[in-house]
Scaffold this active site. Structure first.
Site, PDB file in Angstrom:
ATOM      1  N   SER A  53     109.180  98.937 126.109  1.00 19.31           N
ATOM      2  CA  SER A  53     108.610 100.083 125.410  1.00 19.31           C
ATOM      3  C   SER A  53     109.369 100.332 124.115  1.00 19.31           C
ATOM      4  O   SER A  53     109.401  99.461 123.246  1.00 19.31           O
ATOM      5  CB  SER A  53     108.622 101.298 126.343  1.00 19.31           C
ATOM      6  OG  SER A  53     107.761 102.303 125.875  1.00 19.31           O
ATOM      7  N   ASP A 207     102.738  99.853 129.550  1.00 16.79           N
ATOM      8  CA  ASP A 207     104.167 100.013 129.281  1.00 16.79           C
ATOM      9  C   ASP A 207     104.994  99.459 130.454  1.00 16.79           C
ATOM     10  O   ASP A 207     104.811  99.862 131.596  1.00 16.79           O
ATOM     11  CB  ASP A 207     104.432 101.513 129.108  1.00 16.79           C
ATOM     12  CG  ASP A 207     105.830 101.834 128.613  1.00 16.79           C
ATOM     13  OD1 ASP A 207     106.780 101.174 129.048  1.00 16.79           O
ATOM     14  OD2 ASP A 207     105.962 102.763 127.806  1.00 16.79           O
TER      15      ASP A 207
END
Length: 321
Positions: A53, A207
Site C-alpha cells: 500500500s 490493498d
C-alpha cells in the site's frame, strides 16, 4: 549493532515497508531517514524491498534510485526532484467518495470464517467497491518505470491481495505475474471501500494490507541476516486513545498481531529483525484518520522528534522499542 554478518562483510538486509496511508507514508520517510543515519546504510541497497500500500510507493521510489533524503525534502517542500514533488502534491484527500453498491471481496468473509485469513481481512469483504481515483498512483508508476515497465532495483516486491481469496501476490517477485509498475502500485494501494479493485489478467486485486500489514514473512525463505520492518500501522503493547482514535486502535491491534507473527517467523529462521513503529506521541498527532493531509507536516515533525530514539533502541536490541 555490528555491521558484519556472521560470515563477515555487510549483512544481507531486507526491508519491509507497511501500509499506512498519507500519514503513514510521511512517518515512514522520517523513520527510514533515522534508520539510515544510525546504521550508516542506504535503504536502496536492501537485497529485497517489500512494499505494501503506502509502502509500495516508498518501495518504488527507492527502487527507482530516489533517496530517502529526497523524499523527506519533498515532504518539507524543498526537493528539486519534480517527480517526487509532483507525486506528494497529489494525494487522495481525507475522505473517500461515496462507494458503489457492489461488494468485490465477499469471498474474504468465508475465508475468514474458515480461518484462512484473519477477521480484519474478513471485514474487508464487507466494504463496498470504492470509487476513489488512483490516477495519481498510476502516474507515479509511469514516471518511475524503466523500459521494462519496472524499476531498476531487481528486488522490489509490491504486495496486493486477490479480492476473492485474500491470496497475496508480490508483484516483482520471482514467479509472480508480470505487470507494469503503475498497475502494481495501484493494486497494492486499492484500499477496500476507498479505491476500486485493480483487475489484472482476469483477477481483481485489493490493498495487500487487508491481509498482512507489511508482508515481512515473504522474506523468510531468503535466509537474510537482517530484516528491517517499518510498520506505521503497528504498535506493540498498544497505545491509549480517546474518541474516534479508539476505532483506529482496534485496527492497529490486529495489524500489530500480524507483524508479531512475521517477526516470530523471521527470528525462528535465524534472521535478526529490526522493527520500528510509531508510539503514542506520534499517534496523538496523526489522529484517527491516516489519510488526513492536513496533519502531514505535523506528523513529519512529530516523527523527527520521537522516532530517532525509538530507532536507536530497536537497533540496539534487535526488537521492538
Amino acid at each position: 549493532m555490528p555491521e558484519a554478518s556472521v560470515g563477515g562483510g555487510t549483512p544481507r538486509r531486507g526491508l519491509a515497508l507497511g501500509c499506512g496511508g498519507t500519514l503513514g507514508f510521511a512517518w515512514t520517510a522520517i523513520a527510514l531517514q533515522a534508520i539510515e543515519r544510525q546504521l550508516g546504510w542506504d535503504a536502496r541497497t536492501a537485497e529485497v524491498i517489500v512494499g505494501t500500500s503506502a509502502g509500495s510507493e516508498m518501495a518504488a521510489l527507492l527502487g527507482s534510485g530516489r533517496t530517502v533524503d529526497t523524499v523527506v525534502a519533498a515532504l518539507d517542500g524543498s526537493t528539486e526532484d519534480s517527480v517526487v514533488a509532483r507525486h506528494l502534491a497529489s494525494r487522495p484527500g481525507g475522505a473517500p467518495p461515496l462507494p458503489a453498491l457492489r461488494w468485490p471481496a465477499l469471498g474474504l468473509i468465508g475465508r475468514a470464517a474458515r480461518r484462512d485469513v484473519d477477521l480484519l481481512a474478513g471485514a474487508s469483504g464487507l466494504l463496498p467497491r470504492g470509487r476513489g481515483d488512483a490516477s495519481w498512483l498510476r502516474a507515479l508508476g509511469e514516471r518511475l518505470a524503466n523500459e521494462d515497465g519496472w524499476v531498476d532495483h531487481p528486488g522490489v516486491w509490491l504486495v496486493a491481495a486477490a479480492a476473492d481469496t485474500g491470496e497475496r501476490v508480490a508483484f516483482g517477485a520471482p514467479g509472480a505475474p508480470r505487470v507494469g509498475l503503475a498497475d502494481a502500485i495501484a493494486a497494492s494501494w486499492a484500499v477496500p471501500g476507498w479505491m476500486p479493485p485493480v483487475s489484472l489478467m482476469g483477477r481483481d486485486y485489493l490493498d495487500g494490507g487487508c491481509v498482512s500489514h507489511a508482508s515481512a514473512d515473504l522474506l523468510v525463505p531468503l535466509g537474510l541476516d537482517e530484516v528491517i520492518i517499518v510498520a506505521p500501522m503497528s504498535t506493540r503493547g498498544g497505545a491509549s486513545a480517546r474518541g474516534l482514535s479508539r476505532a483506529e486502535r482496534v485496527v492497529r491491534h490486529a495489524m500489530t498481531r500480524r507483524v508479531d507473527r512475521d517477526q516470530a517467523l523471521l527470528e525462528a529462521a535465524g534472521t535478526r529483525v529490526i522493527r520500528v513503529e510509531p508510539g503514542e506521541r506520534e499517534l496523538a498527532v496523526m489522529g484517527p484518520n491516516f489519510m488526513d493531509p492536513t496533519r502531514r507536516q505535523a506528523t513529519v515533525e512529530a516523527a523527527r522528534l520521537h522516532t530517532p530514539s525509538r530507532v536507536r533502541r530497536a537497533i540496539a536490541t534487535g526488537a521492538v522499542a
